[in-house]
Design a protein around this motif. Sequence first.
Motif: not given
Lengths: 115, 112
Positions: B35, B43, B45, B90
């Motif tokens: 992410y 966030l 993807l 992330f």
Amino acid sequence: DQQVKQNSPSLSVQEGRISILNCDYTNSMFDYFLWYKKYPAEGPTFLISISSIKDKNEDGRFTVFLNKSAKHLSLHIVPSQPGDSAVYFCAASAGGGGSNYKLTFGKGTLLTVNP
Amino acid sequence: NAGVTQTPKFRILKIGQSMTLQCTQDMNHNYMYWYRQDPGMGLKLIYYSVGAGITDKGEVPNGYNVSRSTTEDFPLRLELAAPSQTSVYFCASSYSRGWELFFGEGSRLTVL
């Protein structure tokens, strides 16, 4: 095109009181909803979830309510503690069976709990 | 128990440079994800994988590539870095569909 909306960028509450964080969604295919908490310089951590077949899920001080007709969910924290101060993200997924491998996140709400 | 480990934590790139963000998990999770979080945003993807050898695009895959040769590792490759790729990245993993995601601490990337 925001499919998951958290319209309050921030919320401030007193220790011991209730915190209510709100989330709205537009995609009627969403059937699984999650809340994540994020402290600065850390990754998000899972807090609580709810399936669309339920309207309430409770875990200790945290309760999530789902109103499917309004496409609205809320996270209640009672009582609020200073350690709850963090950014809270609402997330949703579609696909049935709690398949959360594709999550759509809201922008987050910064909760500050004052001692 | 390390969980999901990302390296590096911080990196500054010049426009046009390339780099790889590393992600490894020790929980034997089948599903892994990348992410990105832009300032004031949720966030988004980039790519995900449901097992070794299987990857698929997420919402914002342009400018990135991934590979999944082992269960543990899911590196994210940035080719020809652009300022629009300035973000916090992330990595996350989960055991399977319907299970919670475990996130790494994030990698802050700045492209100048």
